[in-house]
Structure formats: structure tokens, C-alpha cells
Design a protein around this motif. Structure first.
Motif, PDB file in Angstrom:
ATOM      1  N   GLN A   1      -3.981   7.205   1.030  1.00 21.25           N
ATOM      2  CA  GLN A   1      -4.923   6.209   1.620  1.00 21.25           C
ATOM      3  C   GLN A   1      -3.829   5.559   2.438  1.00 21.25           C
ATOM      4  O   GLN A   1      -4.325   6.257   4.254  1.00 21.25           O
TER       5      GLN A   1
ATOM      6  N   ARG B   1       0.706  -0.932   0.051  1.00 20.40           N
ATOM      7  CA  ARG B   1       0.054  -0.068   0.252  1.00 20.40           C
ATOM      8  C   ARG B   1       0.933   1.434  -0.207  1.00 20.40           C
ATOM      9  O   ARG B   1       0.235   2.764  -0.353  1.00 20.40           O
TER      10      ARG B   1
ATOM     11  N   ASP C   1      -0.997   3.801  -7.655  1.00 21.66           N
ATOM     12  CA  ASP C   1      -2.302   4.400  -7.866  1.00 21.66           C
ATOM     13  C   ASP C   1      -2.101   5.618  -5.929  1.00 21.66           C
ATOM     14  O   ASP C   1      -1.701   4.589  -5.516  1.00 21.66           O
TER      15      ASP C   1
ATOM     16  N   THR D   1      -4.435   5.315  -3.569  1.00 19.78           N
ATOM     17  CA  THR D   1      -3.970   4.371  -2.544  1.00 19.78           C
ATOM     18  C   THR D   1      -3.042   4.845  -1.923  1.00 19.78           C
ATOM     19  O   THR D   1      -2.688   4.741  -0.916  1.00 19.78           O
TER      20      THR D   1
END
Length: 376
Positions: free
Chosen positions: A283, A272, A277, A280
């Protein structure tokens, strides 16, 4: 590359942003009002330095970092331990400066100086600046002539680095400096001509106006995401997380301590953190903020309980007892040894052992010799 935030992206990030903002604010308030706030702020330096190396893929034990910082290494320090200590010293330097110092031109020039990772380490290749004679006729043969020459040379290099960052250095002189660096390193072993750190750092600084116009937590992760994509510094890539904490402090979001961003980032999965992306990744960074704040709240509870238990031991003692000072020292370090206690309190090692037995903290090594104590 664009770093703006559109409405769709903001709507996606809003739940994680709200959770991170709330957790960070609660942590700042707890540390500000807690009697163990100063100890928590000092302990966070060690854990964040170890977390920075963890994120980079290196394992550094906090216990080794504490001993290395106290100049009581049990073995020869590794390269990773030396880097972790550089992170520790950089965090302390940022914390002792003004809230916005690290994000300014002079702060970045000081933190990103390439004259050596040590503070005040002179460069052997730089010519010594002659010491000016005073009115009494003292010349360069004085007892402090060599030391003063090294200080003058260091000041000259720092001023030249500041001129480069502020754009005051003429292009011809900048080109001459680059040529001199290439002549000193013809094989390119110490640097990369295609990796212009000054230009990349200037590109990262261009994102700061956007970050300042956003909420503090969102602006902080925008700065960190830009740092990860631009990669201004190869040898000090860990500086990005420290600048995130400095941004939160400069915006007034976290005023009680320097936020431990790497302490939360290491709890987020690597897939992550390095996702392709962008949403992502953002986040994941917001989740790191939230997890770091939650871990800080748990640490505050643990330290508060430990201090309450220690206060029961020295309640009713004489006013000049060393137990309260020992309690504050124990709370400010992940671990302490008898030698560290003796040096801090200016007592004998035998007296340090007696105080440890009276205050009742846990021994963490399980050995009869070379013991250490800490709050777990």
C-alpha cells in the motif's frame, strides 16, 4: 518467499491501486501532449536521483547535482553526490534504450556491472588484450594500441559477465572466478562471499513472469517489493526504483517519460515503507506511485505557466533569436547558471546574462556573484 497475490490481498489493495493507475495514466497523457514534456522528462532525472539518495538516508542537493553533471562543481564532490550522479546516468541510459532493455539479461548485466560505476572505465587489474595486426603490418606500438587494448579488455569482461548471467559459463569456470575474487580481496573488504549477487539477481528475475501477468502498476510494486526483500545488489540498491520505471515503460503504461518513483517514495513515511506487514508495504508503494504522479502533474502545470510567460517575452522577435532555445534549456534543468547557458548556446557569458535578463526568469541564489536561475 512467496510473491503471489491472493484474492483477499488484492481486495485490500484495490482502492490504492485504482488511484495509482488513474494518476499515472493522467500524468503520461499530460506529458505526451504537453509542449514542456521533453523538459519535464529531463528534469525528472535529476529529482529522481536526489530522491533515491533521500530514501537511502542521504541528502544530496539538486543544485549540486546539476553543477556536477555540467562539470562545474563549486566544491569537491562528496561520495553521496557521486552516487546520485550514477543514478542520473543510469536513468538516462535506461531512457535512451529500448523500453524493455533494462529488464533483459543484457540490460541488467550492463546496469549491474561491477567493473566500475563509470561508463567505459577499464579495470587496471585485468590483463590487456593484445591488438591484432592489420594487413599493412601495424603492430602493438601504434598510437592507439593502449586504447584499443583497454577496449578489448572491457569487451571481454562484459562478455564474461553476460555468460555468467545467461548460465553459459561452466560451473568450474564460475568457481575459478569466485576463487580469483577471493584471492584479490583476502580480507573480504570489497565483497561478501555469502552474498551471492548473481543468485539473488536470478531470484529477483524469477518474479518477473508474475509481474508481467498483473496490471502494470501492481506488477511494478511487486517487483520493487521483491527487490527490497531480496536485496540483490548492495552497492546499487537504488537500481530497484529505476527498474520499476522501466517496467511501467515496457508495459506501455508510461511511454512519454521515465516515471520518477523515488520522487513519490520519499513522501511516504519510513515506517510504512519498511513495515513488517507485506500488505502495508505494498500500500505504501502504491501511495508512492500516486504521490509521484500527482507531483508530476503539478510540475507540468508549473512548467507550462513558466513557458507561457517566457513566450510573451520573445514573441515577435527575429527568427534566429536565442531566446526560444534558452527557454527550452531552462525548462530541462532544475537550475541554470550563466556558464551553463553560455556553453549550451555557444555565446559569451555576458551575452548569457543579457538573455537571462530579457527572458525574465527568477534568480534563486540571492547573490550578486555566482548566480543561478530556475523555475520554482
Amino acid at each position: 518467499m512467496r510473491y503471489d497475490i491472493d484474492g483477499t490481498m488484492l481486495q485490500t489493495l484495490l482502492p490504492a491501486l485504482a488511484a495509482a493507475e488513474d494518476a499515472v495514466a493522467r500524468l503520461d497523457e499530460r506529458v505526451l501532449r504537453s509542449p514542456v514534456g521533453e523538459g519535464f522528462a529531463e528534469r525528472s532525472h535529476f529529482f529522481d536521483a536526489a530522491g533515491a539518495l533521500w530514501v537511502a538516508g542521504e541528502l544530496v542537493h539538486v543544485e549540486d547535482l546539476v553543477l556536477h553533471d555540467a562539470h562545474m562543481d563549486s566544491r569537491a564532490p562528496t561520495h553521496e553526490l557521486t552516487i546520485a550522479h550514477s543514478v542520473l546516468r543510469a536513468r538516462r541510459r535506461i531512457w535512451t534504450g529500448e523500453p524493455s532493455w533494462a529488464l533483459g539479461v543484457s540490460g541488467l548485466a550492463t546496469l549491474t556491472a561491477t567493473t566500475g560505476e563509470g561508463e567505459g572505465v577499464p579495470d587496471a587489474k585485468s590483463p590487456a588484450v593484445p591488438v591484432e595486426t592489420d594487413e599493412e603490418g601495424e603492430d602493438e606500438s601504434g598510437p592507439l594500441a593502449a586504447e584499443m587494448a583497454e577496449i578489448d579488455a572491457l569487451l571481454a569482461r562484459s562478455q564474461k559477465l553476460l555468460d555468467i548471467h545467461t548460465g553459459k559459463t561452466p560451473p568450474s569456470e564460475t568457481a575459478a572466478l569466485s576463487l580469483a575474487r577471493r584471492n584479490e580481496d583476502p580480507l573480504g573488504l570489497l565483497g561478501d562471499d555469502e552474498w551471492d549477487e548473481e543468485q539473488r539477481l536470478a531470484e529477483w528475475r524469477s518474479v518477473q513472469p508474475l509481474a508481467d501477468s498483473l496490471p502494470p502498476v501492481l506488477g511494478a510494486i511487486i517487483l520493487f517489493e521483491a527487490w527490497e526483500r531480496i536485496e540483490p545488489l548492495r552497492r546499487q540498491h537504488w537500481l530497484g526504483g529505476l527498474l520499476v520505471a522501466s517496467h511501467l515503460r515496457a508495459r506501455g503504461k508510461v511511454a512519454s517519460h521515465l516515471f520518477s518513483f523515488y520522487g513519490g517514495l520519499k513522501l511516504v513515511r519510513h515506517e510504512r515503507r519498511r513495515a513488517r506487514d507485506r500488505v502495508t508495504r505494498l500500500q505504501a508503494f502504491l501511495e508512492a506511485m500516486h504521490l509521484g504522479a500527482v507531483a508530476g502533474l503539478k510540475e507540468i502545470d508549473r512548467l507550462t505557466l513558466a513557458r507561457t510567460q517566457m513566450e510573451l517575452r520573445f514573441r515577435g522577435r527575429r527568427s534566429n533569436s536565442s531566446l526560444p532555445e534558452l527557454a527550452d534549456f531552462v525548462l530541462s534543468r532544475p537550475m541554470v547558471s550563466a556558464a551553463m547557458i553560455a556553453r549550451h548556446l555557444r555565446i559569451t557569458p555576458r551575452g548569457a546574462l543579457n538573455l537571462v535578463n530579457e527572458i525574465g526568469i527568477r534568480e534563486i541564489t540571492g547573490r550578486g556573484r555566482y548566480r543561478a536561475w530556475g523555475i520554482i
